[in-house]
Design a protein around this motif. Structure first.
Motif, PDB file in Angstrom:
ATOM      1  N   ASP A  75      47.722  40.452  45.296  1.00 42.66           N
ATOM      2  CA  ASP A  75      46.157  41.135  45.281  1.00 42.66           C
ATOM      3  C   ASP A  75      46.816  42.629  44.026  1.00 42.66           C
ATOM      4  N   LEU A  76      48.520  43.418  44.287  1.00 42.77           N
ATOM      5  CA  LEU A  76      48.801  44.445  44.523  1.00 42.77           C
ATOM      6  C   LEU A  76      49.844  44.875  43.577  1.00 42.77           C
ATOM      7  N   VAL A  77      50.726  44.917  42.360  1.00 45.37           N
ATOM      8  CA  VAL A  77      51.855  45.281  41.982  1.00 45.37           C
ATOM      9  C   VAL A  77      52.504  45.701  41.590  1.00 45.37           C
ATOM     10  N   VAL A  78      53.379  46.475  42.405  1.00 46.73           N
ATOM     11  CA  VAL A  78      53.718  48.145  41.388  1.00 46.73           C
ATOM     12  C   VAL A  78      55.350  48.039  41.143  1.00 46.73           C
ATOM     13  N   GLY A 125      42.595  37.920  39.076  1.00 46.56           N
ATOM     14  CA  GLY A 125      42.380  39.170  38.985  1.00 46.56           C
ATOM     15  C   GLY A 125      43.319  40.271  40.071  1.00 46.56           C
ATOM     16  N   GLY A 126      43.526  41.339  40.311  1.00 50.11           N
ATOM     17  CA  GLY A 126      44.383  42.409  40.813  1.00 50.11           C
ATOM     18  C   GLY A 126      44.683  43.773  40.303  1.00 50.11           C
ATOM     19  N   THR A 127      45.352  43.595  40.540  1.00 51.33           N
ATOM     20  CA  THR A 127      46.067  45.036  40.381  1.00 51.33           C
ATOM     21  C   THR A 127      47.469  45.777  39.866  1.00 51.33           C
ATOM     22  N   ASN A 168      39.723  40.836  34.409  1.00 53.24           N
ATOM     23  CA  ASN A 168      39.137  41.329  35.884  1.00 53.24           C
ATOM     24  C   ASN A 168      41.181  41.987  37.061  1.00 53.24           C
ATOM     25  N   VAL A 169      41.719  42.008  35.773  1.00 55.42           N
ATOM     26  CA  VAL A 169      42.355  42.897  35.857  1.00 55.42           C
ATOM     27  C   VAL A 169      42.792  44.245  35.921  1.00 55.42           C
ATOM     28  N   HIS A 170      42.897  45.640  37.054  1.00 53.67           N
ATOM     29  CA  HIS A 170      42.782  46.575  36.859  1.00 53.67           C
ATOM     30  C   HIS A 170      44.369  47.060  36.834  1.00 53.67           C
TER      31      HIS A 170
END
Length: 233
Positions: A75-78, A125-127, A168-170
């Motif tokens: 869901d979230l990649v940093v 999607g995801g961030t 849908n990718v933030h």
């Protein structure tokens, strides 16, 4: 249960994994050394820790594959990978002063952004949060190679953000315009008010805020500056 994958687990990435794990997230983290992964697991025992060199496209692919195999969709990649600014007047820098950035940091950032963007798009999607320093907004004296790298990181992130919005990718650039409180910076902080420095917990909070945004109001660039740090609009 949502899943985080963070690259750069030594400092900010470790704290981010700890904070999100406490909120019930699955957490996975990538570092260059086993010592960093061991330190992560002391704080987040259930984290998936992976040793990898992000300058290798194959190793970045492996990190994403292992995370998806264990937890499912990400869901979230940093991306908190950095090697720190190399200071010095341009007239005094050696001819290889750019090498740590052109040969290591920028290829690592490119690999994580490229693979991470593709994985999130495939997931529907995801961030994706790319971190950098205040030099992304303005070049500072005696930090030419670092500033040029930060500018390149900003441009890459902007390009990918514009490309993937409709999928849908933030994608967002998080600019840490601050000295971050840590054991390494303890000497600089001595006798100074805490409002001159950022904490890793505040940075983790900014990431959580960005991930929680609605597609009707995405932020694509966020600058975090402590109240008593010099701020240049």
């Amino acid at each position: 249960m949502p899943t985080l994958l963070t690259f750069g687990a030594r400092n900010v990435g470790r704290v981010l994994a700890r904070e999100l794990a406490a909120d019930g997230w699955n957490t996975a983290a990538v570092a260059r050394t086993q010592d960093t992964i061991d330190a992560l697991r002391l704080e987040v025992p259930d984290a998936l820790g992976m040793v990898a060199d992000a300058t290798s496209s194959a190793e970045v692919e492996r990190a994403f594959a292992e995370t998806r195999e264990r937890f499912g969709a990400i869901d979230l990649v940093v991306n908190a990978i950095t090697n720190g600014p190399r200071s010095g007047s341009i007239v005094d820098l050696p001819e290889d002063a750019f090498e740590p950035y052109l040969g290591h940091l920028l290829p690592a950032i490119f690999n994580v952004v490229r693979v991470g963007a593709r994985v999130l798009a495939e997931n529907g999607g995801g961030t994706f949060v790319q971190m950098t320093g205040g030099s992304a907004r303005r070049g500072m004296p005696k930090r030419g190679p670092w500033a040029a790298t930060a500018f390149a990181t900003r441009a890459l992130t902007q390009s990918v953000a514009a490309e993937l919005r409709e999928r849908n990718v933030h994608v967002v650039l998080l600019i840490i315009d601050a000295i971050i409180e840590s054991e390494k910076t303890a000497g600089w902080m001595e006798g100074q008010p805490p409002e001159r420095f950022a904490t890793m917990e505040e940075i983790a909070g900014a990431v959580t805020y960005l991930h929680g945004q609605s597609p009707r109001g995405w932020t694509h660039e966020l600058q975090l500056t402590p109240a008593l740090e010099t701020w240049v609009p």
